[in-house]
Design a protein around this motif. Structure first.
Motif, short mmCIF file in Angstrom:
data_model
loop_
_atom_site.label_atom_id
_atom_site.label_comp_id
_atom_site.label_asym_id
_atom_site.label_seq_id
_atom_site.Cartn_x
_atom_site.Cartn_y
_atom_site.Cartn_z
N HIS A 56 -2.86 -2.14 -12.26
CA HIS A 56 -2.56 -0.91 -11.52
C HIS A 56 -1.07 -0.62 -11.66
O HIS A 56 -0.25 -1.49 -11.44
CB HIS A 56 -2.94 -1.07 -10.05
N THR A 95 -9.34 -5.38 -6.42
CA THR A 95 -8.13 -5.78 -7.15
C THR A 95 -7.42 -6.90 -6.40
O THR A 95 -6.98 -7.89 -6.99
CB THR A 95 -7.18 -4.57 -7.31
N LEU A 137 0.83 -1.20 0.00
CA LEU A 137 0.00 0.00 0.00
C LEU A 137 0.87 1.25 0.00
O LEU A 137 1.98 1.25 0.51
CB LEU A 137 -0.89 0.02 1.26
N ASP A 168 -9.12 -1.02 -4.45
CA ASP A 168 -7.93 -1.75 -3.97
C ASP A 168 -8.32 -3.15 -3.49
O ASP A 168 -7.65 -4.14 -3.77
CB ASP A 168 -7.25 -0.99 -2.82
N VAL A 198 -7.04 2.62 2.03
CA VAL A 198 -7.43 1.54 1.11
C VAL A 198 -8.82 1.83 0.56
O VAL A 198 -9.75 2.14 1.30
CB VAL A 198 -7.44 0.18 1.87
N PRO A 251 -3.99 4.47 -11.57
CA PRO A 251 -4.96 3.37 -11.66
C PRO A 251 -5.25 3.02 -13.11
O PRO A 251 -5.03 3.83 -14.02
CB PRO A 251 -6.21 3.95 -10.97
#
Length: 726
Positions: free
Chosen positions: A430, A115, A102, A112, A108, A455
């Motif tokens: 990403h 994904t 991260l 996220d 988050v 992104p």
């Protein structure tokens, strides 16, 4: 068709349940929302053509299907379409943990988390393909996945959204249907002249008829106990959340009876089936002995195996669900095993009333009273027929980046499923963060992070969407990977927290100097980029040299070619001296470039032209050797040189007191020694040979060691010479 003049053949549903031991064929007539079973036939496989739900011998299985088809066609006319199910036991379940680094400062997001979840499913798909030596990972359809746990920095956490940390992780159980299972199913049907009208999964089929939609918000486990395997499916929040399979089932109980009472397989099967309704059971063992026992005695002998079967089923439910479910439903022929419901309830810590066998009574609304459909073995076949009408599984065809993808619509399919099916690596969508730089600054580690990745762009039919956006037939999906973040860059100036200065005077002028940097021990400009793993020292100048360099009075980078030098050669040996002399003083005292300096010091620095030395000062002592002897003259010691020095500079005779010229070539030679005489002393002493005016003095007396001598008397080391008038 005479029995059903009002039904057109295409209205009837032909359903097949292809199991490990037997194949069940049903003819079901839909009447509005109800379904009526018109006919049923069961045939066992003549050989081991099925193994754990996977068709191993397509021809053998198609023969059995063909016989059932022929039998039903005699009564109901031609059958061309069939509803089938992929066996729950052919599903492959994989548990995978996936990590996601991260950004330190960002929370988050839902994207996220999605994904991370889809990446875990994709990793499970890849691991499964690797285990089964399959090159094409997309040969496995993901039919469902459930999140077991989320973690943040290694600690269990309920929800990741809006949390901050360094690493988010997810533990996922994903279930896959190998394409091979579907392909072999299609091949067996085509050999019998049948087309697949609908495909479902056996657990979904059973749940559709057993558990109404209104009940599916409950957390329920459905266990289909067949001959070779026990299939597990779980529902919660209105959806089927997970599937699993345990490779123990009814055959284990049959084996236990064979071992306990020395029975062959068919006799053990008869005894097992009799246990469900008879109080006394008679059988003949392989030695020909007849025995009659109460069903309680028989059950007692095989109770450890029953407990073992219940324990394995319960363990699989807990693995998939993470906790005991609210209720457990048992179906399939093996569910009739005595004491099984009580043992499963004990293993799960549930009240006995929460574990039940559901048989034909549970599907009466679909079946009505039918003499053949009298037990839990018929729940799945009826479910397959119902699913063909209510929940037919179709192929959904979508395009991902202009490539057509066909997906089994086994559940609510999403953009994420389409990307997995296309083989796109979701983790790579990403943009990756740029590489960080790790430095040691004044003994402390500093990490300079790289830039954030951007992104991905994900669109459905030209509109932005998320990974969890539902998809339907014909959707056009575009997924473009985000750009990677730039690698970290750093300069010394970026690492300076506060800017101290060194205050002092240089040549009576006040000077204020900022910090200097040493990188890996070498001076480094403050604005030059730093390499990864460099050791950086930032401090104020400490020495005279550093002060003069920072003040711009001493060129740190001057090369030897830029500086002027004074050179000369003496007897073939070259000497090189700076053409200018550095005068350095701190507080009025001479100092060197390497001396330390303190705030407030008065530093003097200047350069003067080099003063050329005399020849005598540059001749090495070993070249200046002249033989000599020592004598005493009138009581005073005197040294007499026996050889003479010959000096030339640039080829001409030179005196030893002359100044050396730049680029001079000097030669020094000593002449051979000669024997000294009395008169040689006069070169070293100052004495007058004139007769004094005093009366009475008439002659000059010359003595060597007390003996009369003349100017030509030869001398030796240690002689005593006297000279006087009398």
């Amino acid at each position: 068709m005479s029995e059903h003049p009002h039904s057109a053949p295409e209205e009837l549903i032909f359903a097949l349940d292809i199991g490990t031991r037997s194949v069940v064929g049903l003819i079901v007539e839909p009447t509005g929302e109800q379904f009526r079973v018109i006919d049923c036939t069961i045939r066992e496989h003549s050989e081991r053509s099925m193994l754990d739900g996977q068709i191993h011998d397509v021809m053998a299985v198609s023969k059995v299907i063909g016989k059932i088809k022929e039998e039903l066609e005699e009564k109901h006319g031609p059958l061309t379409k069939v509803a089938v199910a992929a066996a729950g036991r052919s599903l492959r379940t994989k548990r995978v943990r996936m990590d996601l680094p991260l950004s330190r400062h960002a929370a988050v997001t839902r994207d996220d988390v999605l994904t991370l979840e889809f990446s875990a499913v994709q990793e499970a798909q890849a691991q499964l393909a690797q285990e089964l030596n399959e090159q094409d990972v997309t040969r496995y359809y993901c039919v469902g996945y459930s999140v077991v746990n989320y973690f943040l920095d290694g600690e269990l956490i309920g929800n990741l959204i809006d949390q901050r940390g360094e690493i988010a992780s997810v533990d996922v159980i994903a279930t896959f249907l190998p394409r091979m299972v579907v392909d072999s199913l299609l091949a067996a049907l085509h050999r019998c002249g049948l087309d697949m009208q609908a495909l479902t999964l056996e657990p979904i089929a059973a749940i559709n008829v057993l558990i109404p939609v209104t009940m599916r918000r409950l957390n329920i486990a459905l266990v289909d106990i067949g001959a070779g395997t026990s299939d597990v499916a779980l529902t919660e929040e209105g959806a089927i959340t997970a599937y699993g399979m345990v490779p123990v089932a009814g055959d284990e109980i049959t084996d236990a009876l064979m071992n306990a009472f020395l029975l062959d397989f068919p006799m053990a099967e008869e005894v097992k089936r009799a246990l469900t309704h008879a109080e006394k059971i008679s059988f003949t063992d392989i030695l020909g002995l007849e025995q009659t026992l109460s069903s309680e005695e028989v059950v007692k002998a095989i109770l450890p195996e029953i407990t073992n079967l219940a324990g394995k089923i319960a363990a699989k439910i807990l693995e998939l669900n993470g906790k005991p479910p609210q209720a457990v439903m048992l179906i399939g022929g093996g569910s009739l095993t005595p004491k099984l419901t009580e043992r499963v309830a004990e293993a799960l810590g549930l009240p006995a009333s929460r574990v039940a066998v559901r048989g034909a009574d549970a599907i009466r609304q679909f079946v009505g009273e039918h003499p053949l459909l009298d037990g839990p073995a018929f729940v799945t076949p009826v479910g397959i027929a119902v699913a063909a009408r209510r929940h037919p599984v179709k192929y959904v065809t979508v395009t991902v980046n202009d490539a057509a993808i066909r997906i089994f619509d086994l559940r609510k399919m999403t953009v994420g499923d389409a990307l997995i099916a296309s083989g796109l690596d979701i983790r790579r969508l990403h943009g990756r963060p740029g590489m960080a730089i790790t430095l040691t600054v004044n003994g402390r580690m500093r990490i300079i992070p790289g830039g954030h990745g951007t992104p991905p762009v994900i669109e459905k039919n030209g509109e932005a969407c998320g990974l969890d956006t539902p998809i339907s037939e014909g959707d056009r999906i575009v997924a473009l990977a985000g750009a990677d973040g730039e690698d970290a860059q750093a300069q010394v100036i970026d690492l300076m927290d506060k800017l101290d200065t060194l205050e002092l005077t240089v040549n009576d002028e006040p000077v204020s100097l900022g910090p200097i940097a040493l990188v890996n021990g070498m001076p480094h400009p403050l604005d030059a980029p730093l390499q990864d793993r460099s050791e950086v020292v930032i401090r104020l100048p400490r020495t005279v040299e550093e002060v003069l360099q920072e003040a711009g009075m001493l060129d740190a980078g001057a090369s030897e070619g830029d500086e002027e030098f004074f050179r000369f050669v003496v007897n073939g040996r070259e000497t090189v001296l700076p053409a200018r002399m550095k005068i350095i003083q701190i507080g009025g005292k001479d100092a060197a470039l390497s001396d330390f300096i303190r705030p407030g010091d008065r530093l003097v620095y200047r350069e003067e032209p080099y003063h050329a030395p005399a020849i005598r000062d540059v001749i090495p002592p070993e070249e200046w050797v002249q033989e000599s002897i020592s004598v005493r003259f009138n009581g005073q010691p005197v040294t007499i040189t026996l050889s003479a020095l010959s000096i030339t500079m640039n080829g001409r005779p030179a005196d030893q007191d002359e100044q050396v010229e730049n680029e001079a070539v000097i030669t020094v030679k000593a002449s051979p020694p000669t024997a000294p005489v009395f008169s040689d002393v006069f070169r070293y002493v100052d004495v007058s040979l004139e007769r004094p005016e005093t009366e009475g003095i008439t002659r000059l007396v010359m003595l060597v060691n007390g003996e009369p001598a003349s100017f030509h008397t030869e001398l030796h080391a240690g002689d005593k010479l006297e000279l006087y008038w009398e």
